[in-house]
Enzyme design. Structure first.
Site, PDB file in Angstrom:
ATOM      1  N   CYS A 173       0.919  -1.381  -0.080  1.00  0.00           N
ATOM      2  CA  CYS A 173       0.067   0.021   0.011  1.00  0.00           C
ATOM      3  C   CYS A 173       0.837   1.355  -0.034  1.00  0.00           C
ATOM      4  O   CYS A 173       0.639   2.041  -0.766  1.00  0.00           O
ATOM      5  CB  CYS A 173      -1.007  -0.100   1.371  1.00  0.00           C
ATOM      6  SG  CYS A 173      -1.861  -1.374   1.359  1.00  0.00           S
TER       7      CYS A 173
ATOM      8  N   LYS B 105      -8.502   6.604   2.007  1.00  0.00           N
ATOM      9  CA  LYS B 105      -7.295   6.014   2.771  1.00  0.00           C
ATOM     10  C   LYS B 105      -6.145   7.122   2.175  1.00  0.00           C
ATOM     11  O   LYS B 105      -5.875   7.501   1.226  1.00  0.00           O
ATOM     12  CB  LYS B 105      -6.809   4.725   2.357  1.00  0.00           C
ATOM     13  CG  LYS B 105      -5.764   4.149   2.856  1.00  0.00           C
ATOM     14  CD  LYS B 105      -5.401   2.504   2.514  1.00  0.00           C
ATOM     15  CE  LYS B 105      -4.304   2.219   2.875  1.00  0.00           C
ATOM     16  NZ  LYS B 105      -4.074   0.673   3.079  1.00  0.00           N
TER      17      LYS B 105
ATOM     18  N   HIS C 190      -2.378   6.725   4.175  1.00  0.00           N
ATOM     19  CA  HIS C 190      -1.280   5.981   4.500  1.00  0.00           C
ATOM     20  C   HIS C 190       0.050   6.272   4.133  1.00  0.00           C
ATOM     21  O   HIS C 190       0.986   5.431   3.527  1.00  0.00           O
ATOM     22  CB  HIS C 190      -1.449   4.605   4.103  1.00  0.00           C
ATOM     23  CG  HIS C 190      -1.091   3.309   4.533  1.00  0.00           C
ATOM     24  ND1 HIS C 190      -1.065   1.870   4.033  1.00  0.00           N
ATOM     25  CD2 HIS C 190      -0.212   3.185   5.769  1.00  0.00           C
ATOM     26  CE1 HIS C 190      -0.327   1.055   4.965  1.00  0.00           C
ATOM     27  NE2 HIS C 190       0.089   1.934   5.805  1.00  0.00           N
TER      28      HIS C 190
END
Length: 607
Positions: A98, A152, A154
């Site tokens: 990710c 998201k 991250h």
């Protein structure tokens, strides 16, 4: 008339003249200011010629978990309709995890050149995307776009200046860390005695408004509202809809989906896989709703819409969802095609070959220069991006750009993967080879009931109907496109690859499943030695990994059970009382008005 009266009269006349001149000057300035504001407004209207850019990113979706690849285990009709109406990207590559993938997307650089190459940012680690890196959001914002991230992030949260609205996004609605629960938006970090922390924000403000609602729906609704309310005349829209789905949630309840969605897949016996199908199905509905919103606002004609996954799916191991990357080797967090090849599709009226399968190798870092070109944005050479501008190749559908892709060099895990043209070399691997096999499979008996009328299901979607209307009803051979999008592999394995013992070499064009290791055949060939030299060059120039060890001061219990920018809170001495929030600012998304206020203040018109 006395001298005193004459002087008084002349003084009054001078005052009147001065006042009149001042009023006239103010009127002149006011006209100038209004003219300037109008010119700026006209300039903004001209920005309407730039395309709206909508990127919908799945998290950890398996390569074979979109049905346009040929699987009938469960259908994704809206994603498929987008794919068949647009261009299927058959060779889109991403990093295998990710954080590196999102860093490559936003910077246009290989993770080794930003320090993001090793693993991911765990919530308790105090690091992020280096602040000297320019993001895609900053570039598009500087060139007149309204930039929004939904979902998201991250890419760092230990300091506030790591977070989205400090990195070029006008707007962020979502979470900062790795993942959260789909309903209560909390993360319980594995192996640590931290408090279970809530992680969801509207810009910099903690938001509990949607606790109890299913997160895929929350983010979808936010995207629909943004599109509905966006002033498309003033600014083009750059939207990154970065879904949680179908990533697993916390280990105590990793697979989560609404009951009505789950009920559609009762025919799938494996419970984890059934939940996964429901999670993907809800994501598919999200794609449909976003396209519906663009159509309702009549923005499709001026939009580029991209769907992709950030990396391959995790069939086994940490956060496993039984995602399938069939027929590819490996999975998330591995150097194999199953970890780094994403199922993706893109749509724009600019493309000359809509309804096609594009086999040009394409790296996620290419999206920055490619989309910038589509928007008429010239990137400064000082950015030194690794991505290529492939807009012309994509627009006209040619597939002749030979290029290299450095998938990764990770000295910490002692592996690298690199492709040039049709050749891919892998040396070393991750997790001691735990994910080196062929982990996904096709289900021959558990079939989605809708598969019997697959083509009609696709044609009945609103996505198909909207895009066909814009495409003026151009006919598509859905069956042929579906067949072209499938990958074929050799019947029998060739020479095995043991990457912990020796390098492996594959001809990806004919062997995308990495069955036949050709290293011994070509180890002394000039092309292989050139590849090896190139890898060594990359390794010498690599940015050291930016990873930092865990900092227990992050513990949400110190910040009212919120995950927050704890280094700033610590520095401010707010441990135990900090809320993880920031003061609100008044922001006016209207450049002519701001310009008017600023100039008026300078000239004394604002009283």
């Amino acid at each position: 008339m006395s001298c005193h009266k004459r002087l008084s009269t002349e003084t009054n006349n001078n005052k009147n003249n001065s006042n009149n001149n001042r009023v006239n000057n103010k009127k002149a300035w006011l006209i100038l200011l209004l003219s300037t504001a109008l010119a700026v407004a006209n300039g903004q209207a001209e920005a309407n010629g730039k395309p709206h850019i909508i990127i919908i990113m799945a998290d950890d979706m398996g390569f074979d978990d979109v049905s346009f690849r040929g699987s009938n285990h469960f259908l994704t009709p809206n994603i498929d309709a987008l794919a068949y109406s647009g261009v299927i990207l058959n060779n889109l590559y991403t990093p295998a995890m990710c954080t590196p993938s999102r860093a490559a997307l936003l910077t246009g650089k290989y993770p080794i050149n930003t320090g993001m190459q090793h693993y991911v940012i765990v919530n308790d680690q105090p690091w992020g995307l280096p602040l000297n890196e320019t993001t895609m959001a900053q570039i598009f914002k500087q060139n007149g776009y309204y930039t929004s991230l939904l979902g998201k992030w991250h890419l760092g949260m230990s300091r506030r200046n790591f977070t989205p609205t400090e990195r070029g996004f006008d707007h962020h609605f979502g979470y900062l860390g790795a993942y959260v629960d789909y309903y209560d938006q909390t993360l319980m970090q594995n192996g640590k005695n931290y408090s279970r922390g809530h992680d969801f924000r509207s810009n910099l403000q903690v938001s509990h408004e949607h606790v109890g609602e299913y997160l895929t729906d929350v983010l979808t609704e936010a995207a629909v509202q943004l599109i509905d309310q966006h002033n498309a005349t003033a600014k083009p829209l750059f939207l990154l809809l970065s879904h949680l789905a179908p990533h697993a949630a916390n280990d105590d309840q990793p697979m989560q989906a609404p009951a009505e969605e789950l009920a559609q897949f009762a025919y799938i016996k494996d419970e984890t896989r059934r939940y996964y199908a429901a999670m993907v199905s809800r994501l598919d509905k999200s794609v449909g709703r976003v396209i519906d919103a663009l159509a309702r606002r009549q923005l499709l004609q001026q939009s580029i819409v991209l769907f992709l996954s950030d990396n391959g799916g995790p069939t086994e191991g940490m956060h496993a969802t039984k995602a399938s990357n069939y027929p590819l080797r490996g999975q998330k967090n591995s150097p194999w095609e199953g970890g780094i090849r994403s199922s993706a599709a893109i749509w724009s009226t600019e493309f000359e070959k809509l309804g096609s399968v594009w086999r040009q190798p394409f790296y996620i870092g290419d999206l920055l220069p490619t989309l910038a070109e589509a928007a008429g944005i010239s990137l400064p050479p000082t950015l030194k991006v690794d991505g290529l501008n492939l807009w012309s190749a994509l627009k006209y559908g040619y597939e002749s750009v030979e290029r290299e892709i450095l998938h990764n060099i990770d000295e910490t895990d002692a592996y690298f993967a690199y492709t040039k043209g049709k050749w891919k070399v892998v040396n070393g691997t991750t997790v001691e080879g735990a994910y080196d096999g062929w982990l996904g499979s096709r289900h021959a008996t558990e079939i989605d009931p809708r598969a019997a009328s697959y083509e009609q299901v696709i044609r009945n979607t609103s996505v198909w109907q909207h895009l066909q209307e814009v495409n003026r009803g151009a006919e598509r051979n859905i069956t042929a496109l579906r067949q072209q999008a499938q990958l074929g592999c050799s019947e029998l394995p060739g020479t095995p690859c043991l990457p912990l013992k020796a390098p492996c070499l594959f001809d990806i064009d004919v062997d995308p499943c990495e069955l036949n290791n050709l290293y011994e055949d070509h180890r002394n060939a000039s092309f292989f030695l050139d590849m090896w030299d190139r890898i060594e060059q990359f390794a010498k120039q690599a940015h050291p990994p930016a990873n930092k060890p865990a900092d227990p001061k992050c513990d949400p219990r110190y910040y009212k059970n919120e995950w927050t920018w704890w280094e700033d809170e610590q520095q401010a001495g707010d441990v135990g009382v900090g809320t993880g929030t920031a003061s609100k600012c008044l922001c006016v998304n209207n450049l002519p008005f701001i310009l008017f206020i600023f100039l008026a203040t300078l000239t004394g018109l604002w009283l």
